[in-house]
Every structure is written in structure tokens, then in C-alpha cells.
Design a protein around this motif. Structure first.
Motif, PDB file in Angstrom:
ATOM      1  N   ARG A   1      75.786 113.219  45.044  1.00  0.00           N
ATOM      2  CA  ARG A   1      75.268 111.874  45.296  1.00  0.00           C
ATOM      3  C   ARG A   1      73.742 111.860  45.310  1.00  0.00           C
ATOM      4  NH1 ARG A   1      79.230 109.462  50.106  1.00  0.00           N
ATOM      5  NH2 ARG A   1      80.976 108.937  48.729  1.00  0.00           N
ATOM      6  N   ILE A   2      73.160 112.850  45.971  1.00  0.00           N
ATOM      7  CA  ILE A   2      71.698 112.898  46.059  1.00  0.00           C
ATOM      8  C   ILE A   2      71.083 113.201  44.696  1.00  0.00           C
ATOM      9  CG2 ILE A   2      69.745 114.104  47.091  1.00  0.00           C
ATOM     10  CD1 ILE A   2      71.261 112.155  48.957  1.00  0.00           C
ATOM     11  N   ALA A   3      71.714 114.078  43.924  1.00  0.00           N
ATOM     12  CA  ALA A   3      71.205 114.383  42.581  1.00  0.00           C
ATOM     13  C   ALA A   3      71.173 113.123  41.724  1.00  0.00           C
ATOM     14  CB  ALA A   3      72.076 115.453  41.924  1.00  0.00           C
ATOM     15  N   ASN A   4      72.225 112.321  41.799  1.00  0.00           N
ATOM     16  CA  ASN A   4      72.258 111.071  41.038  1.00  0.00           C
ATOM     17  C   ASN A   4      71.303 110.038  41.622  1.00  0.00           C
ATOM     18  OD1 ASN A   4      74.571 110.908  38.812  1.00  0.00           O
ATOM     19  ND2 ASN A   4      75.301 112.236  40.456  1.00  0.00           N
ATOM     20  N   ALA A   5      71.136 110.058  42.941  1.00  0.00           N
ATOM     21  CA  ALA A   5      70.206 109.129  43.581  1.00  0.00           C
ATOM     22  C   ALA A   5      68.777 109.385  43.112  1.00  0.00           C
ATOM     23  CB  ALA A   5      70.293 109.268  45.101  1.00  0.00           C
ATOM     24  N   ARG A   6      68.419 110.639  42.960  1.00  0.00           N
ATOM     25  CA  ARG A   6      67.071 110.972  42.487  1.00  0.00           C
ATOM     26  C   ARG A   6      66.831 110.406  41.088  1.00  0.00           C
ATOM     27  NH1 ARG A   6      66.924 117.334  43.721  1.00  0.00           N
ATOM     28  NH2 ARG A   6      64.996 117.226  42.508  1.00  0.00           N
ATOM     29  N   LYS A   7      67.840 110.506  40.230  1.00  0.00           N
ATOM     30  CA  LYS A   7      67.709 109.954  38.878  1.00  0.00           C
ATOM     31  C   LYS A   7      67.514 108.442  38.925  1.00  0.00           C
ATOM     32  CE  LYS A   7      70.717 113.483  36.818  1.00  0.00           C
ATOM     33  NZ  LYS A   7      72.021 113.716  36.125  1.00  0.00           N
ATOM     34  N   LEU A   8      68.311 107.773  39.760  1.00  0.00           N
ATOM     35  CA  LEU A   8      68.227 106.314  39.852  1.00  0.00           C
ATOM     36  C   LEU A   8      66.893 105.867  40.437  1.00  0.00           C
ATOM     37  CD1 LEU A   8      71.860 105.552  41.107  1.00  0.00           C
ATOM     38  CD2 LEU A   8      70.950 105.268  38.790  1.00  0.00           C
ATOM     39  N   LEU A   9      66.385 106.609  41.413  1.00  0.00           N
ATOM     40  CA  LEU A   9      65.084 106.270  41.997  1.00  0.00           C
ATOM     41  C   LEU A   9      63.972 106.444  40.968  1.00  0.00           C
ATOM     42  CD1 LEU A   9      65.433 107.902  45.537  1.00  0.00           C
ATOM     43  CD2 LEU A   9      65.319 105.449  45.032  1.00  0.00           C
ATOM     44  N   ARG A  10      64.081 107.484  40.154  1.00  0.00           N
ATOM     45  CA  ARG A  10      63.068 107.698  39.115  1.00  0.00           C
ATOM     46  C   ARG A  10      63.123 106.607  38.044  1.00  0.00           C
ATOM     47  NH1 ARG A  10      64.542 113.302  39.682  1.00  0.00           N
ATOM     48  NH2 ARG A  10      65.787 113.222  37.763  1.00  0.00           N
ATOM     49  N   GLU A  11      64.294 105.965  37.926  1.00  0.00           N
ATOM     50  CA  GLU A  11      64.434 104.856  36.978  1.00  0.00           C
ATOM     51  C   GLU A  11      63.857 103.558  37.533  1.00  0.00           C
ATOM     52  OE1 GLU A  11      68.563 104.631  36.103  1.00  0.00           O
ATOM     53  OE2 GLU A  11      68.621 106.539  35.007  1.00  0.00           O
ATOM     54  N   GLY A  12      63.449 103.586  38.810  1.00  0.00           N
ATOM     55  CA  GLY A  12      62.811 102.423  39.402  1.00  0.00           C
ATOM     56  C   GLY A  12      63.718 101.533  40.229  1.00  0.00           C
ATOM     57  N   LYS A  13      64.955 101.950  40.466  1.00  0.00           N
ATOM     58  CA  LYS A  13      65.858 101.137  41.278  1.00  0.00           C
ATOM     59  C   LYS A  13      65.461 101.216  42.749  1.00  0.00           C
ATOM     60  CE  LYS A  13      69.860 101.342  38.185  1.00  0.00           C
ATOM     61  NZ  LYS A  13      71.305 101.627  38.057  1.00  0.00           N
ATOM     62  N   SER A  14      65.765 100.161  43.492  1.00  0.00           N
ATOM     63  CA  SER A  14      65.392 100.100  44.904  1.00  0.00           C
ATOM     64  C   SER A  14      66.229 101.072  45.727  1.00  0.00           C
ATOM     65  CB  SER A  14      65.587  98.684  45.443  1.00  0.00           C
ATOM     66  OG  SER A  14      66.971  98.353  45.491  1.00  0.00           O
ATOM     67  N   VAL A  15      65.695 101.452  46.887  1.00  0.00           N
ATOM     68  CA  VAL A  15      66.396 102.381  47.769  1.00  0.00           C
ATOM     69  C   VAL A  15      67.736 101.799  48.206  1.00  0.00           C
ATOM     70  CG1 VAL A  15      66.333 103.532  50.017  1.00  0.00           C
ATOM     71  CG2 VAL A  15      64.279 103.488  48.579  1.00  0.00           C
ATOM     72  N   SER A  16      67.764 100.523  48.553  1.00  0.00           N
ATOM     73  CA  SER A  16      69.005  99.898  49.017  1.00  0.00           C
ATOM     74  C   SER A  16      70.060  99.877  47.914  1.00  0.00           C
ATOM     75  CB  SER A  16      68.734  98.479  49.515  1.00  0.00           C
ATOM     76  OG  SER A  16      68.163  97.685  48.489  1.00  0.00           O
ATOM     77  N   ARG A  17      69.633  99.603  46.692  1.00  0.00           N
ATOM     78  CA  ARG A  17      70.585  99.571  45.581  1.00  0.00           C
ATOM     79  C   ARG A  17      71.109 100.967  45.267  1.00  0.00           C
ATOM     80  NH1 ARG A  17      69.585  97.149  39.429  1.00  0.00           N
ATOM     81  NH2 ARG A  17      71.653  97.724  38.615  1.00  0.00           N
ATOM     82  N   VAL A  18      70.224 101.956  45.310  1.00  0.00           N
ATOM     83  CA  VAL A  18      70.637 103.331  45.041  1.00  0.00           C
ATOM     84  C   VAL A  18      71.628 103.807  46.101  1.00  0.00           C
ATOM     85  CG1 VAL A  18      69.845 105.725  44.930  1.00  0.00           C
ATOM     86  CG2 VAL A  18      68.546 103.926  43.778  1.00  0.00           C
ATOM     87  N   ALA A  19      71.367 103.461  47.354  1.00  0.00           N
ATOM     88  CA  ALA A  19      72.280 103.841  48.435  1.00  0.00           C
ATOM     89  C   ALA A  19      73.677 103.292  48.166  1.00  0.00           C
ATOM     90  CB  ALA A  19      71.758 103.320  49.773  1.00  0.00           C
ATOM     91  N   LEU A  20      73.743 102.046  47.726  1.00  0.00           N
ATOM     92  CA  LEU A  20      75.028 101.408  47.441  1.00  0.00           C
ATOM     93  C   LEU A  20      75.707 102.044  46.234  1.00  0.00           C
ATOM     94  CD1 LEU A  20      76.969  99.069  48.149  1.00  0.00           C
ATOM     95  CD2 LEU A  20      75.671  97.645  46.552  1.00  0.00           C
ATOM     96  N   GLU A  21      74.951 102.281  45.177  1.00  0.00           N
ATOM     97  CA  GLU A  21      75.530 102.799  43.935  1.00  0.00           C
ATOM     98  C   GLU A  21      75.989 104.251  44.049  1.00  0.00           C
ATOM     99  OE1 GLU A  21      73.206 102.178  40.444  1.00  0.00           O
ATOM    100  OE2 GLU A  21      72.988 100.009  40.779  1.00  0.00           O
ATOM    101  N   THR A  22      75.419 104.990  44.979  1.00  0.00           N
ATOM    102  CA  THR A  22      75.803 106.402  45.120  1.00  0.00           C
ATOM    103  C   THR A  22      76.824 106.628  46.235  1.00  0.00           C
ATOM    104  OG1 THR A  22      73.785 106.735  46.443  1.00  0.00           O
ATOM    105  CG2 THR A  22      73.714 107.362  44.110  1.00  0.00           C
TER     106      THR A  22
END
Length: 285
Positions: free
Chosen positions: A226-247
Motif C-alpha cells: 500500500r505504501i509503495a503504491n501511495a508513494r507513486k500516487l503522491l509523486r503523480e500529484g494526488k492529494s494525501v486524502s485521496r491517496v489514503a482512500l485509494e490505497t
């Protein structure tokens, strides 16, 4: 049943539905007395402070801070406490029976725990960590895995001292199937039952095999994914709240704690630094 209570009574009771409605209790009081009574469940009592004197099995037995008190189902007993704080897990008879069959294919005896008071620091700390974790919200896989591991330790270090666990083999094929399943469902609320259904291994054996091969239990492996994918999503510019939900995290707070534990910095900071670094056409972490 009459209960004599002196003062300072604080009691919290809750249940964990996904663990067959496991009942847990946290109590603090200066003194109290329970008259003779019994429970239909097995009571696992962790004495945190003070003392607890239990009368049963033809005598009185006093447990102090750091001791485990193991009371069998349908065992008549009375209790007297002095400035006590303890935590209790009430295990159903069928939970003990299923655990035994998973571990040893061993039939449940009516009086399973032969010793009333256990002095075992490792076991005490393991059960205490489990109790504290079950007071918090977590994934099904994490709760079920922690519970299964703790109960295995409880049974092997107490009633099962004369028995030996079967050695866990490499079982590479099963481990790879679990890893593939977790990679495909990293954001889902995967349960231990999901993993046993694809491997036909018992929960206890599955956890041992996976840890032996990978170095961590399945729920921690899922968190790492989950964290590995979260890092990718954060680097893509997605918000922290959205990344938390998506992962697959319960909320942003849960996500932030897990992210900082693994990456070393909060997700918001990681996201802001990623934007700075991307402008320089480099990478971080």
C-alpha cells in the motif's frame, strides 16, 4: 450474582466482530470481590497492576503485575482484588478447539489450561500488544493474523508445552500465490480466510510459512504494498486524502502513521518534496 465493590471502578468492554465476536475487557479498581461463579468462555487475564487472588482448584492463588491468569471455561472460581488493573480476553470454547485442530489436530480437553498462573514475560507482552491493538481500528488481515499468532504462542507455551509444532517448510508455491493475491488486492480489506481459501493451508501454518519465507506476516506485506503504491500516487500529484482512500486505509490519520513509519517522513512532506524534485528532474526515496 452479588459483586462487592469498594471504590474507583472503571470498566470498558468491547467486542471484535470479525474474530467471532471476541469479548475484551479493561478494568481498574481499588478493590472488589466476586463470589463463586463461572464463565462459558476461557478467560485470559493480564494483570497490569496490583494483585488478583483467585480461589479454585482446591486452593487460593494470587497473581501479581506481569502475571497471566488462565481460567478455563465452566471452571467455578471466586476472586478478590486489591488496587488492580487488568485486561481480559474471553476465548470461546470453539475458538480453542479450532486452534488446537489447526496446530496439532489435537482434540479439546474439558480442562485445557493445567496451570492457573503463568509467569512468562514474552507471552504476556505478546498478548498485551494484541489486546491494545484490538482496541484500535485495523484491517481484517492484521487483526486476524495478530490474533492467530498470539493464540498459537499462548497454546504452545502453556497447555501445549508437551507438544511440538510441525515444522514449517518452504512452501514456495503457496507463498507466491499469497504474494500475487495481495499485490492484486493490496487496497482491499483482505481477510485471513481469503488467503487460506487460495492455499488450503491452516491459518496458523500459513502465517508461519509466509513469515519464514518473506520475513514478515501477510498484513505487514500488504501494508508495504500500500505504501509503495501511495508513494507513486503522491509523486503523480494526488492529494494525501485521496491517496489514503485509494490505497485502502481507514482514514488519513491511519495512512499518515503507516507512511511515516515506513518512509520516515509524513506523506504531506513527501508530496511537497516530490514536486520540488520533479522540477529538477530527479527523484527521492
Amino acid at each position: 450474582m452479588a459483586i462487592k465493590v469498594n471504590t474507583g471502578w472503571q470498566k470498558k468492554v468491547w467486542r471484535v466482530p470479525r474474530l467471532d465476536n471476541l469479548e475484551l475487557l479493561h478494568l481498574k479498581t481499588h478493590s472488589y470481590e466476586y463470589p463463586p461463579h463461572m464463565h462459558e468462555e476461557y478467560s485470559i487475564v493480564l494483570i497490569l497492576n496490583g494483585s488478583e487472588t483467585t480461589t479454585c482448584r482446591m486452593g487460593s492463588h494470587t497473581a501479581f503485575a506481569g502475571d497471566l491468569l488462565l481460567i478455563n471455561a465452566d471452571e467455578l472460581h471466586s476472586s478478590k482484588s486489591v488496587t488492580v488493573e487488568y485486561r481480559v480476553m474471553k476465548l470461546k470454547a470453539k475458538t480453542i478447539a479450532e486452534s488446537l485442530s489447526w496446530i496439532w489436530s489435537h482434540r479439546l480437553e474439558r480442562r485445557y489450561f493445567p496451570e492457573l498462573i503463568i509467569k512468562d514475560r514474552i507471552l504476556f507482552q505478546t498478548l498485551l500488544r494484541l489486546h491494545l491493538k484490538l482496541e484500535q481500528q485495523d484491517t481484517a488481515l492484521a487483526q486476524e493474523s495478530d490474533f492467530a499468532s498470539a493464540i498459537t504462542l499462548l497454546l504452545t507455551r502453556t497447555a501445549g508445552r508437551h507438544l511440538a509444532l510441525p515444522r514449517a517448510g518452504k512452501e514456495s508455491h503457496h507463498v507466491e500465490r499469497i504474494r500475487d493475491y495481495l499485490k492484486a488486492n493490496y487496497a482491499g480489506n483482505v481477510s485471513l480466510a481469503d488467503l487460506t481459501s487460495i492455499t488450503n493451508l491452516s491459518p496458523f501454518y500459513l502465517l508461519r510459512v509466509f513469515r519464514n519465507r518473506i520475513g514478515c506476516p501477510p498484513h505487514e506485506y500488504q501494508t508495504q504494498l500500500r505504501i509503495a503504491n501511495a508513494r507513486k500516487l503522491l509523486r503523480e500529484g494526488k492529494s494525501v486524502s485521496r491517496v489514503a482512500l485509494e490505497t485502502g486505509f481507514f482514514d488519513q490519520s491511519h495512512f499518515s502513521r503507516s507512511f511515516k513509519r515506513i518512509v520516515g517522513v509524513p506523506p504531506g512532506y513527501y508530496s511537497s518534496q516530490s514536486k520540488i524534485v520533479q522540477d529538477g528532474n530527479t527523484n527521492i526515496w
